[in-house]
Design a protein around this motif. Structure first.
Motif, PDB file in Angstrom:
ATOM      1  N   THR A   7       0.836  -1.198   0.000  1.00 27.14           N
ATOM      2  CA  THR A   7       0.000   0.000   0.000  1.00 27.14           C
ATOM      3  C   THR A   7       0.873   1.251   0.000  1.00 27.14           C
ATOM      4  OG1 THR A   7      -0.176  -0.057   2.423  1.00 27.14           O
ATOM      5  CG2 THR A   7      -1.944  -1.134   1.154  1.00 27.14           C
ATOM      6  N   LEU A  19      -5.552  -7.432   2.601  1.00 24.45           N
ATOM      7  CA  LEU A  19      -4.489  -6.677   3.263  1.00 24.45           C
ATOM      8  C   LEU A  19      -3.866  -7.491   4.392  1.00 24.45           C
ATOM      9  CD1 LEU A  19      -6.414  -3.289   3.633  1.00 24.45           C
ATOM     10  CD2 LEU A  19      -4.617  -3.798   1.970  1.00 24.45           C
ATOM     11  N   ALA A  92      -8.933  -5.431   0.182  1.00 23.54           N
ATOM     12  CA  ALA A  92      -8.492  -4.093  -0.208  1.00 23.54           C
ATOM     13  C   ALA A  92      -9.618  -3.305  -0.871  1.00 23.54           C
ATOM     14  CB  ALA A  92      -7.279  -4.192  -1.133  1.00 23.54           C
ATOM     15  N   SER A  96     -10.240   1.913   2.530  1.00 27.06           N
ATOM     16  CA  SER A  96      -9.787   3.208   2.010  1.00 27.06           C
ATOM     17  C   SER A  96      -8.730   3.034   0.920  1.00 27.06           C
ATOM     18  CB  SER A  96      -9.239   4.068   3.146  1.00 27.06           C
ATOM     19  OG  SER A  96      -8.207   3.378   3.832  1.00 27.06           O
ATOM     20  N   TYR A  97      -8.232   1.838   0.722  1.00 27.66           N
ATOM     21  CA  TYR A  97      -7.261   1.548  -0.327  1.00 27.66           C
ATOM     22  C   TYR A  97      -7.930   1.114  -1.634  1.00 27.66           C
ATOM     23  CZ  TYR A  97      -4.027   1.433   3.609  1.00 27.66           C
ATOM     24  OH  TYR A  97      -3.300   1.751   4.724  1.00 27.66           O
ATOM     25  N   TRP A 100      -6.809   2.925  -4.909  1.00 24.44           N
ATOM     26  CA  TRP A 100      -5.428   2.532  -5.218  1.00 24.44           C
ATOM     27  C   TRP A 100      -5.411   1.108  -5.782  1.00 24.44           C
ATOM     28  CZ3 TRP A 100      -3.047  -1.515  -2.490  1.00 24.44           C
ATOM     29  CH2 TRP A 100      -1.716  -1.765  -2.834  1.00 24.44           C
ATOM     30  N   TRP A 101      -6.118   0.195  -5.123  1.00 28.67           N
ATOM     31  CA  TRP A 101      -6.148  -1.202  -5.528  1.00 28.67           C
ATOM     32  C   TRP A 101      -6.738  -1.350  -6.937  1.00 28.67           C
ATOM     33  CZ3 TRP A 101      -3.817  -5.476  -4.842  1.00 28.67           C
ATOM     34  CH2 TRP A 101      -4.391  -6.705  -5.130  1.00 28.67           C
TER      35      TRP A 101
END
Length: 107
Positions: A7, A19, A92, A96-97, A100-101
């Motif tokens: 991350t 994660l 993920a 909150s990721y 991005w993921w």
């Protein structure tokens, strides 16, 4: 096999979309090495206890694995100080990721 994605904040790796908390980067190299050696020895002890079907040895070995992982910062209290929640083992895409993921093109 390539290394799993990390991350952007360096707190987690992602394995099969989930994660997993990384070790505390503030650990000194020799301290980290000693804990990793403890962890590997404990994992070998788990394997041995499973092979011999010894419940007491298995419980002790698993407790040693847990202690090493807590020492590394992979379990127990989080090692970061900004108040962000621990998302260990969360998908993920549900955290909150997620953006991005998704940007990595993974599912």
């Amino acid at each position: 096999m390539s290394a799993p994605p990390v991350t952007p904040d360096g707190r987690y790796i992602v394995v099969r979309g989930r994660l997993w908390r990384r070790s505390n980067p503030a650990l000194l190299a020799d301290e980290r090495q000693a804990l990793v050696e403890d962890l590997m020895n404990a994992r070998r002890a788990v394997r041995s206890a499973l092979a011999t079907n010894d419940a007491a040895l298995l419980a002790d070995a698993r407790a040693r694995v847990d202690a090493a992982k807590i020492g590394l910062g992979e379990r127990g209290p989080v090692w970061w100080r900004d108040g962000a929640p621990d998302l260990n083992r969360h998908l993920a895409k549900n955290t909150s990721y997620a953006e991005w993921w998704a940007g990595l093109g993974r599912t």
